[in-house]
Design a protein around this motif. Structure first.
Motif, PDB file in Angstrom:
ATOM      1  N   LEU A 100     -14.744 -23.545 -16.162  1.00  0.00           N
ATOM      2  CA  LEU A 100     -13.764 -23.765 -17.230  1.00  0.00           C
ATOM      3  C   LEU A 100     -13.307 -25.219 -17.180  1.00  0.00           C
ATOM      4  N   PRO A 101     -13.053 -25.842 -18.326  1.00  0.00           N
ATOM      5  CA  PRO A 101     -12.679 -27.258 -18.323  1.00  0.00           C
ATOM      6  C   PRO A 101     -11.296 -27.492 -17.728  1.00  0.00           C
ATOM      7  N   GLU A 102     -11.164 -28.567 -16.978  1.00  0.00           N
ATOM      8  CA  GLU A 102      -9.878 -28.951 -16.417  1.00  0.00           C
ATOM      9  C   GLU A 102      -8.866 -29.140 -17.544  1.00  0.00           C
ATOM     10  N   GLY A 103      -7.639 -28.613 -17.334  1.00  0.00           N
ATOM     11  CA  GLY A 103      -6.587 -28.732 -18.333  1.00  0.00           C
ATOM     12  C   GLY A 103      -6.519 -27.584 -19.311  1.00  0.00           C
ATOM     13  N   ALA A 104      -7.512 -26.683 -19.296  1.00  0.00           N
ATOM     14  CA  ALA A 104      -7.478 -25.537 -20.205  1.00  0.00           C
ATOM     15  C   ALA A 104      -6.327 -24.607 -19.830  1.00  0.00           C
ATOM     16  N   VAL A 105      -5.663 -24.056 -20.837  1.00  0.00           N
ATOM     17  CA  VAL A 105      -4.570 -23.108 -20.640  1.00  0.00           C
ATOM     18  C   VAL A 105      -5.085 -21.722 -21.025  1.00  0.00           C
ATOM     19  N   CYS A 106      -5.000 -20.791 -20.082  1.00  0.00           N
ATOM     20  CA  CYS A 106      -5.596 -19.465 -20.278  1.00  0.00           C
ATOM     21  C   CYS A 106      -4.529 -18.380 -20.338  1.00  0.00           C
ATOM     22  N   THR A 107      -4.731 -17.429 -21.234  1.00  0.00           N
ATOM     23  CA  THR A 107      -3.899 -16.232 -21.340  1.00  0.00           C
ATOM     24  C   THR A 107      -4.813 -15.019 -21.265  1.00  0.00           C
ATOM     25  N   ALA A 108      -4.223 -13.872 -20.944  1.00  0.00           N
ATOM     26  CA  ALA A 108      -5.010 -12.638 -20.836  1.00  0.00           C
ATOM     27  C   ALA A 108      -4.214 -11.474 -21.400  1.00  0.00           C
ATOM     28  N   VAL A 109      -4.907 -10.584 -22.078  1.00  0.00           N
ATOM     29  CA  VAL A 109      -4.311  -9.364 -22.631  1.00  0.00           C
ATOM     30  C   VAL A 109      -5.190  -8.189 -22.228  1.00  0.00           C
ATOM     31  N   GLU A 110      -4.560  -7.157 -21.673  1.00  0.00           N
ATOM     32  CA  GLU A 110      -5.327  -5.973 -21.269  1.00  0.00           C
ATOM     33  C   GLU A 110      -5.411  -5.022 -22.448  1.00  0.00           C
ATOM     34  N   THR A 111      -6.595  -4.919 -23.028  1.00  0.00           N
ATOM     35  CA  THR A 111      -6.793  -4.061 -24.197  1.00  0.00           C
ATOM     36  C   THR A 111      -7.297  -2.676 -23.814  1.00  0.00           C
ATOM     37  N   GLY A 112      -7.951  -2.548 -22.665  1.00  0.00           N
ATOM     38  CA  GLY A 112      -8.385  -1.251 -22.163  1.00  0.00           C
ATOM     39  C   GLY A 112      -7.676  -0.962 -20.854  1.00  0.00           C
ATOM     40  N   LYS A 113      -6.665  -0.086 -20.891  1.00  0.00           N
ATOM     41  CA  LYS A 113      -5.768   0.094 -19.753  1.00  0.00           C
ATOM     42  C   LYS A 113      -6.202   1.199 -18.802  1.00  0.00           C
ATOM     43  N   GLY A 114      -7.324   1.813 -19.045  1.00  0.00           N
ATOM     44  CA  GLY A 114      -7.829   2.830 -18.125  1.00  0.00           C
ATOM     45  C   GLY A 114      -6.897   3.997 -17.926  1.00  0.00           C
ATOM     46  N   GLY A 115      -6.128   4.348 -18.964  1.00  0.00           N
ATOM     47  CA  GLY A 115      -5.202   5.474 -18.871  1.00  0.00           C
ATOM     48  C   GLY A 115      -3.891   5.161 -18.183  1.00  0.00           C
ATOM     49  N   ALA A 116      -3.609   3.886 -17.923  1.00  0.00           N
ATOM     50  CA  ALA A 116      -2.366   3.519 -17.230  1.00  0.00           C
ATOM     51  C   ALA A 116      -1.158   3.732 -18.132  1.00  0.00           C
ATOM     52  N   THR A 117      -0.049   4.115 -17.523  1.00  0.00           N
ATOM     53  CA  THR A 117       1.202   4.262 -18.266  1.00  0.00           C
ATOM     54  C   THR A 117       1.959   2.950 -18.361  1.00  0.00           C
TER      55      THR A 117
END
Length: 530
Positions: free
Chosen positions: A239-256
């Motif tokens: 990944l390029p230096e300085g990149a800002v990353c976010t993450a979203v869990e779209t498949g929660k595996g049945g988690a509450t």
């Protein structure tokens, strides 16, 4: 000497061999001169021919980009274009390549793998090659001016141009290096029980953007699957230096409950940033029970009551706020507790009553509560309602007071508790006669009340004090007796107006009223202290 000019040297010895030399200040590419032998004086002078050769030179500027950064498809991340500039002097004066001038300097925009050529410069010119916009890269420049190769770290380098005539190519290679790093995704699962099966799968959508001198662009956008048949961790490299990353869990595996921490990370050169994806696979509930106590509970403990719940979850890597299913605020009563369901097991919750119904005291027990697995925790909120009362004394004053000893006077008491009107026990109005007392009992402690006299019997003036203070407003105080707050209402009539030594008895009556009210207030205050 100038070109074409001749100079004669005399009185040289016969037979001497002569030639000429020239210093290099003229900047010629090369210099040649013939050699002659001096003859007798009677012969014609011999000629030595001196030739200065000035060759042209060119310069090629090349651009190279060094980066392993790629997107989700493996395609290289683009950088540039980059702006370069060349400045040259010859014999101390600026010189320019063909097609360029002081008004059109030697500049170019290059992308990775591109080049720019400048021709028609004098050989021997001293040049500076510089990158004026490196897009934030680490820059080095390697110059080759005829077999002499030198690398300089930084955005500029100097070189002396070799002539084109000998087949030499002057080259300046600019290398822009952009760093790369990695992102590690770690899955942490709570409440999954034990067993041979790895929980999941869990799908995490990762988006990385890079906002640098090249521009704002998305450099990675893809899904990462953890768990199930795959490991519970994964690393995205290059990944390029300085990149800002976010993450979203779209498949929660049945988690509450699920969360990503931290919300964002910035990629550093040669480092690995970490994001933890937390899931809780089991849940529990929390019941908030309402209890009302005190002598006033039956009269004033019906509410409404409002409770707000705040929960957090300790992942071991940090504490996360828990989003309350259905919202954190609920109304509840002594008969209907507030029930919060679907809370993640292990979350720690605190209940706060935001609407107390005007209770004198609120006590929370059983909290903070830890949410159990498939069970219900309980917090109790107890509201105590105390009672107080008001005794109202009627006093008559003035020259006409005796004419009203048997009259009835009407007083009125209005109260609010927690912003709501209070239904005063026995009614808000009371009838009272001169010298008599009216009482209001079973008033809620903490209520804000106002005492007025709508029926003053036609008095010329009325004065009212509560607990020794002028006016009819007060807050009901806690009391062990039936009444603890005291009020005095004084009505005064002036009677006939007589003038004695220039003094109007009307003013004497006013003064008497003031003294009477003050005295009554002091007497009642003393009684309260007793």
């Amino acid at each position: 000497m100038r070109a074409g000019e001749t100079v004669t040297v005399t009185d040289l010895p016969y037979g001497a061999e002569c030639t000429v030399t020239e210093d290099d200040a003229n900047g010629a590419t090369s210099f040649e001169a013939t050699t002659v032998t001096v003859t007798r004086e009677t012969d014609d002078p011999l000629t030595i021919v001196a030739v200065n050769t000035y060759d042209f030179a060119g310069l090629v500027v090349r651009k190279q980009v060094n980066s392993t950064a790629v997107d989700q498809n493996g395609d290289p991340i683009t950088y540039g274009p980059f702006t370069i500039r060349v400045d040259c002097t010859f014999l101390g004066e600026p010189v320019y390549a063909t097609g360029h001038s002081a008004d059109d300097p030697m500049t170019a925009e290059l992308t990775g793998g591109g080049s720019a050529e400048f021709t028609g410069l004098p050989a021997g010119a001293e040049c500076t090659v510089a990158e004026t916009d490196g897009k934030g890269a680490d820059v080095s420049i390697t110059v080759d001016d005829g077999g002499n190769t030198v690398t300089t770290d930084g955005p500029s380098a100097d070189l002396t141009l070799s002539p084109d005539a000998d087949g030499t190519v002057n080259i300046a290679t600019m290398l822009n290096t952009f760093g790369t790093g990695s992102l590690s995704l770690l899955k942490k699962v709570f409440g999954s029980g034990t067993g041979p099966v790895t929980p999941g799968p869990f799908t995490i959508e990762v988006t990385c953007t890079l906002d640098d001198a090249t521009g704002d662009r998305t450099v990675y956008e893809g899904a990462v699957v953890l768990g199930g048949t795959r490991p519970l961790d994964a690393t995205i490299t290059d990944l390029p230096e300085g990149a800002v990353c976010t993450a979203v869990e779209t498949g929660k595996g049945g988690a509450t409950f699920s969360a990503i921490m931290p919300d964002t990370v910035t990629i550093g050169s040669g480092t690995t940033a970490e994001m933890h994806a937390v899931n809780v696979l089991s849940s529990g509930s929390l019941r908030v029970v309402k209890e009302v106590t005190g002598e006033g509970a039956d009269l004033y403990g019906a509410g409404p009551f409002t409770v707000s719940l705040d929960c957090d979850f300790d992942t071991g890597e940090g504490v996360l706020d828990v989003t309350i299913p259905g919202g954190p605020t609920r109304e509840f009563t002594a008969d209907e507790p507030a029930l919060y369901e679907g809370l993640p097991t292990g979350a720690v919750c605190t209940a706060t009553e935001t609407q107390t119904g005007g209770a004198a005291e609120v006590t929370v027990s059983g909290g903070p509560a830890t949410i159990p697995r498939r069970d219900t925790a309980e917090i109790t909120v107890t509201n105590r309602f105390d009672l107080g009362g008001l005794a109202v004394a009627k006093r008559l004053a003035g020259a006409g007071a005796t004419d009203h000893d048997g009259d009835d006077f009407t007083i009125d008491l209005d109260c609010t508790l927690g912003g709501a009107a209070v239904n005063v026990p026995g009614g808000s109005e009371r009838t009272i006669t001169g010298g008599g007392t009216a009482v209001y009992t079973d008033l809620p402690v903490g209520a804000d009340c106002t005492l007025t006299e709508p029926g003053d019997g036609g008095a010329d003036r009325t004065a009212l004090t509560v607990n020794g203070a002028d006016g009819g407003t007060f807050t009901v105080a806690a009391c062990d007796a039936a009444t603890c707050d005291d009020a005095v209402v004084v009505n005064a009539w002036d009677g006939p107006v007589l003038t004695v030594t220039g003094t109007d008895l009307r003013y004497a009556a006013t003064a008497a009223l003031v003294f009477l009210v003050v005295g009554a207030g002091l007497l009642l205050a003393a009684r309260r202290r007793a």
